[in-house]
Design an enzyme around this catalytic site. Structure first.
Site, PDB file in Angstrom:
ATOM      1  CE  LYS A 252      55.147  73.240 -10.905  1.00 51.59           C
ATOM      2  NZ  LYS A 252      54.687  72.739 -12.163  1.00 51.59           N
TER       3      LYS A 252
ATOM      4  CE1 TYR B 133      76.159  81.192 -37.142  1.00 51.60           C
ATOM      5  CE2 TYR B 133      74.835  80.925 -35.158  1.00 51.60           C
ATOM      6  CZ  TYR B 133      76.044  80.820 -35.814  1.00 51.60           C
ATOM      7  OH  TYR B 133      77.133  80.346 -35.149  1.00 51.60           O
TER       8      TYR B 133
ATOM      9  CG  MET C  95      74.518  77.807 -27.777  1.00 54.51           C
ATOM     10  SD  MET C  95      75.744  76.502 -27.946  1.00 54.51           S
ATOM     11  CE  MET C  95      75.027  75.480 -29.203  1.00 54.51           C
TER      12      MET C  95
HETATM   13  C1  LIG Z   1      49.817  70.451  -8.937  1.00 56.75           C
HETATM   14  C2  LIG Z   1      50.197  71.880  -9.145  1.00 56.75           C
HETATM   15  N1  LIG Z   1      49.738  72.801  -8.308  1.00 56.75           N
HETATM   16  C3  LIG Z   1      50.032  74.110  -8.465  1.00 56.75           C
HETATM   17  C4  LIG Z   1      50.828  74.544  -9.495  1.00 56.75           C
HETATM   18  C5  LIG Z   1      51.122  76.012  -9.636  1.00 56.75           C
HETATM   19  O1  LIG Z   1      50.541  76.514 -10.815  1.00 56.75           O
HETATM   20  P1  LIG Z   1      50.746  78.054 -11.210  1.00 56.75           P
HETATM   21  O2  LIG Z   1      52.193  78.241 -11.440  1.00 56.75           O
HETATM   22  O3  LIG Z   1      49.932  78.214 -12.444  1.00 56.75           O
HETATM   23  O4  LIG Z   1      50.252  78.839 -10.076  1.00 56.75           O
HETATM   24  C6  LIG Z   1      51.338  73.604 -10.401  1.00 56.75           C
HETATM   25  C7  LIG Z   1      52.147  74.044 -11.534  1.00 56.75           C
HETATM   26  O5  LIG Z   1      52.090  73.591 -12.614  1.00 56.75           O
HETATM   27  C8  LIG Z   1      51.010  72.239 -10.227  1.00 56.75           C
HETATM   28  O6  LIG Z   1      51.477  71.312 -11.054  1.00 56.75           O
END
Ligand SMILES: Cc1ncc(COP(=O)(O)O)c(C=O)c1O
Length: 407
Positions: free
Chosen positions: A42, A276, A336
């Site tokens: 993700k 800054y 930035m």
């Molecule tokens: C449902 C779920 N599983 C697994 C993970 C993986 O977690 P990590 O990156 O701590 O291994 C996440 C990440 O937030 C998650 O939301």
């Protein structure tokens, strides 16, 4: 790793070592030899690039990929056409494209009672049985079906199995404090998960996979590996938190190296304010170097350096001509698009020299010359996840495998 030459004029880049991702997955599989492994990709593969990260994870032996959003899951299916991999998506809102997900052979999560009706409707529209994982809340109090709602959700899911709309292939949950060894919530969540499995079994559900372990649990809690582990951050070679040591302690190596090049090197007199707000004042006649990356590129402004504390660490010269370089701290505010280093009097650096903000080493805190994402997290008061994930879109990712740049 040998770094490819910078393209002329590129102010910054993130070099992603795809072999590190594959090797990290191999190392994680050795930690959980009896479980399948879902690489969590993700958030654009935690900033590394979703599809290249996914391919590298599959090469290392992952058989599942984890996505948060429907767009990510569909992007995985579109980008990995023909790959023999299961894809799970877990963060859906009412109106999500359930039919598209089912058609694309994505496993979908039911994390709230409303989702059962929508996934069933999606399956009918797609003309296929949906593969469902029920996510239960065992104590994170974030996503997941509440314990009180689970009997009803399980009963309705069993009815929808009987009518052919869906099949519950997984039951899972997510841990709140697995990166804090011995935290009492871990045992409580494990017990709540066992209780949840009894509820789903009592309703007649027979999932193929029960899963609970994120990176921290994959690395440190073998009793929670169950059928499938779901590591994210460790796939990218970072430790889940400072309490769990350095990546190398777990046989992991960071995949991402964030580099820039000095855009300007010049003399500044003693007593001058830098950047800054003049948070930093030169203590002597000195040389300053301008690094053309800032918070728009993902460098945290909280890692500014001055009266309030040392800034984020930057290795100067590392990566050029095999030199290990020296580590300096950001002088003054992170802007930035740029930040400043106090290179010291008589510094030999020149415009164009490579600087490395973080990369594939165990970091300055562990005696190495190249800082890592955890060092930046420490400087900014955050976690390494945020450092790599927030890397800006304008920083090109350069993918390297077996010493060659991948196109
Ligand atoms: C449902 C779920 N599983 C697994 C993970 C993986 O977690 P990590 O990156 O701590 O291994 C996440 C990440 O937030 C998650 O939301």
């Amino acid at each position: 790793m040998t770094f490819p030459a910078f393209d002329g004029g590129t102010p910054a880049r993130a070099v992603v070592d795809l072999d590190a991702i594959s090797d990290n997955v191999r190392a994680l599989r050795e930690r959980a030899p009896s479980s399948d492994l879902m690489a969590v990709v993700k958030a654009d593969g935690y900033g590394h690039g979703m599809l290249p990260a996914a391919r590298a994870a599959l090469a290392g032996g992952a058989t599942w990929l984890g996505a948060a959003t429907a767009a990510e899951a569909l992007g995985l299916r579109a980008g990995l056409a023909g790959a023999d991999v299961r894809v799970l998506v877990w963060l859906l809102t009412p109106g999500a494209p359930f039919a598209d997900l089912v058609r694309a052979d994505v496993d979908v999560t039911v994390a709230a009672p409303w989702a059962l009706d929508e996934v069933a409707a999606g399956a009918r529209a797609a003309g296929r049985t949906a593969r469902v994982h029920v996510k239960v809340d065992t104590g994170l109090s974030r996503g997941g079906v509440a314990a009180g709602d689970l009997p009803d959700v399980a009963r309705r899911a069993a009815a929808l199995e009987a009518s052919g709309e869906l099949r519950v292939v997984g039951v899972f949950s997510h841990l709140a404090c697995a990166d804090e060894p011995g935290h009492p919530s871990i045992a409580r969540q494990a017990a709540a998960f066992t209780a949840a499995l009894e509820v789903t079994a009592a309703a007649g559900l027979r999932p193929e996979v029960r899963h609970l372990a994120n990176s921290a649990a994959t690395l440190t809690l073998p009793e929670l590996h169950l059928d499938l582990v779901r590591p994210g951050i460790s796939v990218y070679g970072l430790a889940p938190g400072p309490l769990l040591g350095a990546p190398g302690d777990h046989g992991l190596r960071p995949a991402m190296t964030f580099q820039s090049r000095l855009a300007n090197v010049k003399q500044v007199a003693a007593g001058e304010g830098v950047s800054y707000g003049h948070l930093y004042t030169t203590s002597q006649d000195t040389t300053v170097g301008l690094v053309p990356v800032g918070y728009a590129d993902g460098v945290p402004r909280h890692a500014s350096g001055g009266s309030a504390g040392p800034g984020g660490p930057v290795a100067v010269g590392a990566g050029s001509a095999g030199s290990a370089g020296r580590v300096l701290r950001v002088a003054g505010r992170v802007c930035m698009d740029q930040l400043v280093l106090d290179l010291g009097p008589g510094a030999g650096e020149r415009a164009g020299d490579v600087v490395t903000l973080f990369g594939s080493s165990d970091g300055v805190a562990h005696g190495a010359a190249i800082p890592n994402a955890q060092d930046w997290a420490d400087a900014a008061g955050t976690i390494s996840y945020e450092i790599v994930t927030r890397l800006g879109a304008r920083v090109p990712r350069v993918y390297v495998s077996e010493g060659k740049v991948q196109q």
